[in-house]
Write a protein that holds these residues in place. Structure first.
Motif, PDB file in Angstrom:
ATOM      1  N   GLY A  19      -7.742   6.422  13.388  1.00 33.46           N
ATOM      2  CA  GLY A  19      -6.800   7.496  13.132  1.00 33.46           C
ATOM      3  C   GLY A  19      -7.502   8.758  12.662  1.00 33.46           C
ATOM      4  O   GLY A  19      -8.725   8.846  12.621  1.00 33.46           O
ATOM      5  N   ASP A  20      -6.729   9.739  12.293  1.00 37.17           N
ATOM      6  CA  ASP A  20      -7.219  11.066  11.918  1.00 37.17           C
ATOM      7  C   ASP A  20      -7.572  11.089  10.434  1.00 37.17           C
ATOM      8  O   ASP A  20      -6.886  11.700   9.627  1.00 37.17           O
ATOM      9  CB  ASP A  20      -6.138  12.086  12.252  1.00 37.17           C
ATOM     10  N   THR A  21      -8.664  10.406  10.049  1.00 38.97           N
ATOM     11  CA  THR A  21      -9.064  10.315   8.651  1.00 38.97           C
ATOM     12  C   THR A  21      -9.981  11.465   8.268  1.00 38.97           C
ATOM     13  O   THR A  21     -10.470  12.208   9.116  1.00 38.97           O
ATOM     14  CB  THR A  21      -9.807   8.989   8.383  1.00 38.97           C
ATOM     15  N   LYS A  22     -10.233  11.582   6.974  1.00 42.19           N
ATOM     16  CA  LYS A  22     -11.130  12.605   6.454  1.00 42.19           C
ATOM     17  C   LYS A  22     -12.539  12.429   7.032  1.00 42.19           C
ATOM     18  O   LYS A  22     -13.194  13.398   7.406  1.00 42.19           O
ATOM     19  CB  LYS A  22     -11.166  12.497   4.923  1.00 42.19           C
ATOM     20  N   GLU A  23     -12.987  11.181   7.105  1.00 39.42           N
ATOM     21  CA  GLU A  23     -14.322  10.900   7.629  1.00 39.42           C
ATOM     22  C   GLU A  23     -14.426  11.280   9.108  1.00 39.42           C
ATOM     23  O   GLU A  23     -15.429  11.822   9.556  1.00 39.42           O
ATOM     24  CB  GLU A  23     -14.681   9.420   7.449  1.00 39.42           C
ATOM     25  N   PHE A  24     -13.380  10.983   9.864  1.00 36.57           N
ATOM     26  CA  PHE A  24     -13.394  11.320  11.285  1.00 36.57           C
ATOM     27  C   PHE A  24     -13.438  12.833  11.478  1.00 36.57           C
ATOM     28  O   PHE A  24     -14.179  13.334  12.310  1.00 36.57           O
ATOM     29  CB  PHE A  24     -12.181  10.735  12.001  1.00 36.57           C
ATOM     30  N   LYS A  25     -12.660  13.552  10.695  1.00 39.68           N
ATOM     31  CA  LYS A  25     -12.658  15.016  10.802  1.00 39.68           C
ATOM     32  C   LYS A  25     -14.034  15.585  10.475  1.00 39.68           C
ATOM     33  O   LYS A  25     -14.477  16.551  11.104  1.00 39.68           O
ATOM     34  CB  LYS A  25     -11.597  15.616   9.880  1.00 39.68           C
ATOM     35  N   ALA A  26     -14.743  14.981   9.513  1.00 36.60           N
ATOM     36  CA  ALA A  26     -16.092  15.435   9.176  1.00 36.60           C
ATOM     37  C   ALA A  26     -17.037  15.212  10.356  1.00 36.60           C
ATOM     38  O   ALA A  26     -17.835  16.088  10.696  1.00 36.60           O
ATOM     39  CB  ALA A  26     -16.601  14.707   7.934  1.00 36.60           C
ATOM     40  N   LEU A  27     -16.950  14.061  11.008  1.00 33.10           N
ATOM     41  CA  LEU A  27     -17.772  13.791  12.186  1.00 33.10           C
ATOM     42  C   LEU A  27     -17.447  14.759  13.319  1.00 33.10           C
ATOM     43  O   LEU A  27     -18.332  15.230  14.026  1.00 33.10           O
ATOM     44  CB  LEU A  27     -17.568  12.354  12.663  1.00 33.10           C
TER      45      LEU A  27
END
Length: 84
Positions: A19-27
């Motif tokens: 999903g659209d997590t904080k970690e994914f957005k950072a990547l």
């Protein structure tokens, strides 16, 4: 460019699973910084050049993608007309 495509596919797979997590957005931000191309293009990234056709709930446009100048056919679906 091959490595970029592989990294992009891996990130899209991660997005699908996590999903659209904080970690994914950072990547996603790191990928944009390194390649200059967004993982998930937005409507603002395209210039809609001309209409190519229409369907019951859709319109097809030829659009130029600003980051690389390539042309794509984009199908636009009118959500308010589609029954779930």
């Amino acid at each position: 460019m091959k490595d970029y495509k592989q990294a992009r596919l891996i990130l899209l797979y991660a997005f699908n699973k996590c999903g659209d997590t904080k970690e994914f957005k950072a990547l996603e931000e790191v990928l944009l910084e390194v390649t200059g191309l967004p993982l998930r293009p937005r409507a603002q990234d395209f210039e809609f050049v001309e209409g190519l056709g229409t369907g019951n709930f859709t319109q097809i446009f030829r659009a130029e993608y600003h980051p690389n100048g390539k042309n794509y056919a984009i199908k636009v679906i009118e959500k308010q007309n589609v029954d779930k």
